[in-house]
Write an enzyme that holds these catalytic residues in place. Structure first.
Site, PDB file in Angstrom:
ATOM      1  CE  LYS B  81      -4.087  -2.027   2.101  1.00 47.39           C
ATOM      2  NZ  LYS B  81      -5.007  -2.028   3.243  1.00 47.39           N
ATOM      3  CB  VAL B 105       4.332   2.174  12.622  1.00 47.53           C
ATOM      4  CG1 VAL B 105       4.653   3.157  13.728  1.00 47.53           C
ATOM      5  CG2 VAL B 105       4.537   2.822  11.258  1.00 47.53           C
ATOM      6  CG  ASP B 125      -5.421  -1.910  11.268  1.00 44.97           C
ATOM      7  OD1 ASP B 125      -4.516  -1.746  12.100  1.00 44.97           O
ATOM      8  OD2 ASP B 125      -5.387  -2.803  10.395  1.00 44.97           O
ATOM      9  CG  ASN B 126      -3.163  -1.552  15.708  1.00 42.48           C
ATOM     10  OD1 ASN B 126      -2.442  -1.256  16.655  1.00 42.48           O
ATOM     11  ND2 ASN B 126      -2.731  -1.456  14.452  1.00 42.48           N
ATOM     12  CB  THR B 129      -0.475   1.392  15.897  1.00 43.07           C
ATOM     13  OG1 THR B 129      -0.252   0.018  15.602  1.00 43.07           O
ATOM     14  CG2 THR B 129       0.540   2.222  15.120  1.00 43.07           C
ATOM     15  CB  CYS B 183     -13.246  -2.914   8.605  1.00 47.04           C
ATOM     16  SG  CYS B 183     -12.970  -1.287   9.271  1.00 47.04           S
TER      17      CYS B 183
END
Lengths: 82, 338
Positions: B81, B105, B125-126, B129, B183
């Site tokens: 991505k 990351v 998405d978490n 992080t 999601c």
């Protein structure tokens, strides 16, 4: 009466986006939540990670609420839409 | 292209002076999924000076419904991505220094990746992080803008921790597994991504032009038409371990997991401590007989015994076909090794 509002997964869990509960006098959000948990036991795991708002202001479980107030509960939302 | 930013400059709260501040800004964007894609495009079009975007994943077909920087070609070629976003964004605005970094990351690289920037934008998405981002932001006095969405619901808030609340003031710790929907389990509607990203980028532009961001937490449900802001000016906690006591537990690796279950995706990510570029040629020869192997300069895909292993140049793997950590560890050890 105290107005309760539920968002995202909490709305699915309770089956309602909002409801009203009887309130005799001033009490803490925590006390209100304890009563909710007896009705919806699956709320238990959300307790440490909920966002709470009273009358659209950020609050916490120790905040005091009175009849006529509105309490909103928000679950943690982590998706970045991977 | 003198005309390029003319409509943004005409907007009186930005003007020539604001545009110059935007032009000289450096923005770090962590995560380039749906929120990250949409934010990155708006920031690139707005003319930030430098945009570093970081992502650990590669483009898949199910991304195309909402991740606006990616195309079918990216899917068929299995492009990471960060690389796909970089090339799309460069074509949109060649004046912006775009840097896509294909990486996970983590606590041991986030400071180097984010510190030399003016702001951090959350496209992750978490929560793990996000707590890391929060630690870095508080430690280095950087603002950051939280955004998250699931289903038709989204939430966003701009953190400026010096005077106002940090993430740990709001949530003492990341939620337990299973308390936040993903999601992949309840789906995601494209429009809510754009609403949340739009709010995030608005806060970024305000901060970059030295104006106060909104002190309200936005929460919106685009399907049900509810839109609510919560005043958060009093949300700062005097007991906060992060912004008051300066305990950066996430940044110090105390809260780190090396094996990450990618819930709902039937996959586990493996991040080895020893990182180095794997030898794709060597590995492909080794694995060619037991499975189907494809690779390019960025990554390798191995289909083997019902699993799909995606091995990235930074040494990380995503193992599809299991959500069980120990099973994934075994598959990794069996086919990739240390």
């Amino acid at each position: 009466m105290l107005k309760l509002r539920f968002f995202a997964s909490l709305k699915d869990l309770t089956g309602e986006s909002e409801m009203e509960v009887e309130l005799k006098g001033e009490t803490s959000v925590r006390e209100v939540f304890q009563q909710l948990k007896t009705r919806f036991p699956r709320l238990e795991k959300y307790e440490p990670v909920l966002l709470v708002a009273v009358n659209q202001e950020y609050s916490d479980m120790d905040s005091l609420v009175a009849p006529g107030d509105e309490v909103s509960f928000f679950p943690p939302v982590s998706g970045g839409a991977r | 292209m003198a005309d390029r930013y003319s409509r943004q400059v005409l907007f009186s709260d930005i003007g020539e002076v604001g545009q110059e501040k935007i032009r000289s800004s450096r923005v770090a964007l962590v995560g380039c999924g749906a929120l990250g894609s949409v934010s990155a495009e708006m920031l690139t079009r707005a003319g930030v000076g430098k945009l570093r975007l970081m992502d650990r994943d590669f483009v898949e077909e199910s991304n195309l419904q909402r991740q606006s920087l990616f195309t079918e070609e990216h899917v068929s070629k299995g492009v990471p991505k960060a690389a796909a976003a970089e090339s799309t964004l460069r074509a949109i605005n060649s004046e912006v220094e775009i840097e896509g970094v294909i990486t996970d990351v983590r606590w041991d690289n986030i400071e180097g990746l984010c510190r030399d920037h003016d702001i951090i934008v959350d496209g992750t998405d978490n929560f793990e992080t996000r707590f890391l981002i929060n630690d870095v932001a508080v430690k280095h006095s950087l603002p950051w803008v939280y955004g998250a969405c699931v289903g038709s619901y989204g939430i966003s808030f701009a953190f400026e921790s010096g005077t106002f609340a940090c993430l740990q003031c709001l949530f003492e710790r990341p939620p337990e597994v299973g308390t936040s929907q993903t999601c992949d389990t309840v789906g995601i509607l494209g429009p809510v991504v754009h609403v949340i990203a739009a709010y995030q980028v608005t806060q970024v532009l305000k901060i970059l032009t030295d104006q106060s961001p909104s002190r309200k937490i936005l929460q919106v449900d685009v399907w049900n038409g509810t839109w609510q802001t919560l005043g958060a000016e009093r949300a700062k906690s005097q007991q906060c371990r992060c912004c008051q006591q300066h305990e950066f537990r996430f940044l110090e690796g105390e809260e780190t997991t090396r094996m990450t279950r990618l819930c709902g995706r039937g996959a586990v990510q493996v991040s080895p401590q020893q990182k180095g570029p794997p030898d794709f040629h060597d590995l492909s020869q080794r694995l060619d007989k037991s499975g189907q192997v494809d690779f390019n300069q960025h990554m390798m895909r191995i289909q083997i015994e019902g699993y799909e292993i995606a091995l990235f140049a930074d040494g990380r793997s995503i193992i599809r076909g299991t959500e069980d950590i120990s099973e994934a560890r075994a598959v990794y050890a069996k086919y990739i090794g240390n």
